[in-house]
Design a protein around this motif. Structure first.
Motif, PDB file in Angstrom:
ATOM      1  N   GLU A  85       6.826  11.440  20.946  1.00  0.00           N
ATOM      2  CA  GLU A  85       6.147  12.613  22.033  1.00  0.00           C
ATOM      3  C   GLU A  85       4.962  12.100  22.989  1.00  0.00           C
ATOM      4  O   GLU A  85       5.102  12.399  24.085  1.00  0.00           O
ATOM      5  CB  GLU A  85       5.929  13.662  21.052  1.00  0.00           C
ATOM      6  CG  GLU A  85       7.116  14.363  20.692  1.00  0.00           C
ATOM      7  CD  GLU A  85       7.039  15.748  19.985  1.00  0.00           C
ATOM      8  OE1 GLU A  85       5.880  16.007  19.720  1.00  0.00           O
ATOM      9  OE2 GLU A  85       7.932  16.296  19.234  1.00  0.00           O
ATOM     10  N   LEU A  86       4.135  11.771  22.261  1.00  0.00           N
ATOM     11  CA  LEU A  86       2.940  11.361  23.104  1.00  0.00           C
ATOM     12  C   LEU A  86       3.427  10.281  24.235  1.00  0.00           C
ATOM     13  O   LEU A  86       2.875  10.477  25.369  1.00  0.00           O
ATOM     14  CB  LEU A  86       1.732  10.467  22.206  1.00  0.00           C
ATOM     15  CG  LEU A  86       0.609  10.049  22.915  1.00  0.00           C
ATOM     16  CD1 LEU A  86      -0.063  11.249  23.655  1.00  0.00           C
ATOM     17  CD2 LEU A  86      -0.258   9.330  22.045  1.00  0.00           C
ATOM     18  N   GLU A  87       4.233   9.247  24.010  1.00  0.00           N
ATOM     19  CA  GLU A  87       4.707   8.120  24.891  1.00  0.00           C
ATOM     20  C   GLU A  87       5.527   8.889  26.223  1.00  0.00           C
ATOM     21  O   GLU A  87       5.398   8.790  27.352  1.00  0.00           O
ATOM     22  CB  GLU A  87       5.666   7.184  24.297  1.00  0.00           C
ATOM     23  CG  GLU A  87       6.410   6.346  25.488  1.00  0.00           C
ATOM     24  CD  GLU A  87       7.230   5.450  24.393  1.00  0.00           C
ATOM     25  OE1 GLU A  87       8.368   4.933  25.036  1.00  0.00           O
ATOM     26  OE2 GLU A  87       7.081   5.137  23.439  1.00  0.00           O
ATOM     27  N   ALA A  88       6.345   9.972  25.816  1.00  0.00           N
ATOM     28  CA  ALA A  88       7.122  10.785  26.826  1.00  0.00           C
ATOM     29  C   ALA A  88       6.047  11.608  27.490  1.00  0.00           C
ATOM     30  O   ALA A  88       6.283  11.510  28.908  1.00  0.00           O
ATOM     31  CB  ALA A  88       7.836  11.862  25.995  1.00  0.00           C
ATOM     32  N   LYS A  89       4.835  11.921  26.894  1.00  0.00           N
ATOM     33  CA  LYS A  89       4.080  12.951  27.648  1.00  0.00           C
ATOM     34  C   LYS A  89       3.269  12.126  28.506  1.00  0.00           C
ATOM     35  O   LYS A  89       3.139  12.306  29.820  1.00  0.00           O
ATOM     36  CB  LYS A  89       2.972  13.561  26.714  1.00  0.00           C
ATOM     37  CG  LYS A  89       1.879  14.233  27.483  1.00  0.00           C
ATOM     38  CD  LYS A  89       0.897  14.990  26.506  1.00  0.00           C
ATOM     39  CE  LYS A  89      -0.087  16.019  27.131  1.00  0.00           C
ATOM     40  NZ  LYS A  89      -0.996  16.619  26.395  1.00  0.00           N
ATOM     41  N   GLU A  90       2.867  10.676  28.197  1.00  0.00           N
ATOM     42  CA  GLU A  90       2.029  10.026  29.006  1.00  0.00           C
ATOM     43  C   GLU A  90       3.044   9.449  30.223  1.00  0.00           C
ATOM     44  O   GLU A  90       2.592   9.124  31.153  1.00  0.00           O
ATOM     45  CB  GLU A  90       1.713   8.758  28.208  1.00  0.00           C
ATOM     46  CG  GLU A  90       0.386   9.180  27.454  1.00  0.00           C
ATOM     47  CD  GLU A  90      -0.201   8.141  26.586  1.00  0.00           C
ATOM     48  OE1 GLU A  90       0.528   7.291  26.371  1.00  0.00           O
ATOM     49  OE2 GLU A  90      -1.252   8.469  25.811  1.00  0.00           O
ATOM     50  N   ALA A  91       4.063   9.543  29.848  1.00  0.00           N
ATOM     51  CA  ALA A  91       5.243   8.847  31.069  1.00  0.00           C
ATOM     52  C   ALA A  91       5.372   9.939  32.056  1.00  0.00           C
ATOM     53  O   ALA A  91       5.998   9.582  33.326  1.00  0.00           O
ATOM     54  CB  ALA A  91       6.298   8.457  30.461  1.00  0.00           C
ATOM     55  N   GLY A  92       5.194  11.193  31.799  1.00  0.00           N
ATOM     56  CA  GLY A  92       5.277  12.155  32.873  1.00  0.00           C
ATOM     57  C   GLY A  92       6.243  13.198  32.681  1.00  0.00           C
ATOM     58  O   GLY A  92       6.815  13.955  33.435  1.00  0.00           O
ATOM     59  N   ALA A  93       6.891  13.285  31.258  1.00  0.00           N
ATOM     60  CA  ALA A  93       7.971  14.437  31.075  1.00  0.00           C
ATOM     61  C   ALA A  93       7.226  15.664  30.987  1.00  0.00           C
ATOM     62  O   ALA A  93       6.371  16.115  30.829  1.00  0.00           O
ATOM     63  CB  ALA A  93       8.337  13.996  29.663  1.00  0.00           C
ATOM     64  N   ASP A  94       8.084  16.559  31.877  1.00  0.00           N
ATOM     65  CA  ASP A  94       7.789  17.990  31.946  1.00  0.00           C
ATOM     66  C   ASP A  94       7.810  18.877  30.617  1.00  0.00           C
ATOM     67  O   ASP A  94       7.243  19.897  30.443  1.00  0.00           O
ATOM     68  CB  ASP A  94       8.403  18.463  32.973  1.00  0.00           C
ATOM     69  CG  ASP A  94       8.183  17.791  34.231  1.00  0.00           C
ATOM     70  OD1 ASP A  94       7.200  18.042  34.951  1.00  0.00           O
ATOM     71  OD2 ASP A  94       9.122  16.728  34.570  1.00  0.00           O
TER      72      ASP A  94
END
Length: 232
Positions: A85-94
């Motif tokens: 989840e943190l990886e997705a957040k840092e990648a820009g997932a909304d």
């Protein structure tokens, strides 16, 4: 209002010729001149291919990275495990998390793309009938099923789009905005077409590209010469 529409239509007719094949550079310039809507219209490409989509090995689909993006934010839902989840957040997932599957069941669908990990795909069976018709079901061929979701999300956010031929062998896609300068429109169209050309099925016989049209929201379509894309 009627007079204004008639005036704009007259301007379009003066600048375009439906029987002419335009070079890509010409079309990219003219499109900006014949768009009269008050919002930032999308620039769309429509390519008619000589394929039979009833034959599995003639289906043309995939992804392409547009050098200048599409001119708007693409809303991404990341269906990933807790440790990603943190990886997705840092990648820009909304939107992030498997809880959104229940929200989709309840009718929530305010997204453009879903990126999912292979391990969670079985959980999407309950919403497949909702996502499938909208073209939102994650698919490995579209790079939306990934063990590296962060990378997939970054690419989508930076201008990577997917495409798929419809049952008539036509591919439709938005490749930018009227606010782009003509060079950006041309560059995105070249990148898109080069990918389509490289995706030609080996079983497709005869001329692969039947026609290419560029248009903007509510504007006339311009027929573009295929030669504009060769070796460019």
């Amino acid at each position: 209002m009627s007079n204004k529409l008639t005036k704009n239509r007259k301007k379009i007719l003066e600048k375009t010729n439906k029987h002419k094949k335009y070079s890509l550079d010409e079309a990219s310039i003219i499109l900006k001149e014949i768009s009269f809507v008050k919002f930032d219209a999308s620039v769309d490409i429509s390519i008619h291919l000589n394929i039979d989509t009833r034959i599995p090995n003639q289906m043309v689909r995939g992804t392409v990275q547009l050098p200048h993006g599409i001119g708007r934010n693409v809303y991404v839902l990341a269906l990933v495990t807790k440790d990603k989840e943190l990886e997705a957040k840092e990648a820009g997932a909304d939107y992030i998390g498997l809880d959104y599957i229940e929200r989709i069941k309840s009718g929530w669908i305010d997204i453009d793309v879903i990126v999912a990990m292979p391990s969670v795909m079985t959980q999407l069976s309950s919403v497949a009938k909702i996502l499938g018709p909208r073209g939102l079901m994650p698919n490995p061929q579209m790079d939306t099923v990934s063990t590296n979701p962060g990378n997939s999300i970054k690419e989508i956010k930076s201008g990577k789009i997917s495409f798929k031929a419809d049952r008539y062998g036509i591919i439709h896609a938005s490749i930018g905005k009227v606010s782009f300068n003509s060079e950006y429109i041309s560059n995105n169209a070249k990148a898109f077409m080069n990918k389509i050309i490289r995706s030609k099925p080996s079983s497709s016989k005869g001329s692969y590209i039947k026609s290419i049209y560029l248009s903007t929201t509510m504007s006339s379509s311009l027929l573009v010469d295929y030669k504009s894309f060769i070796n460019k």
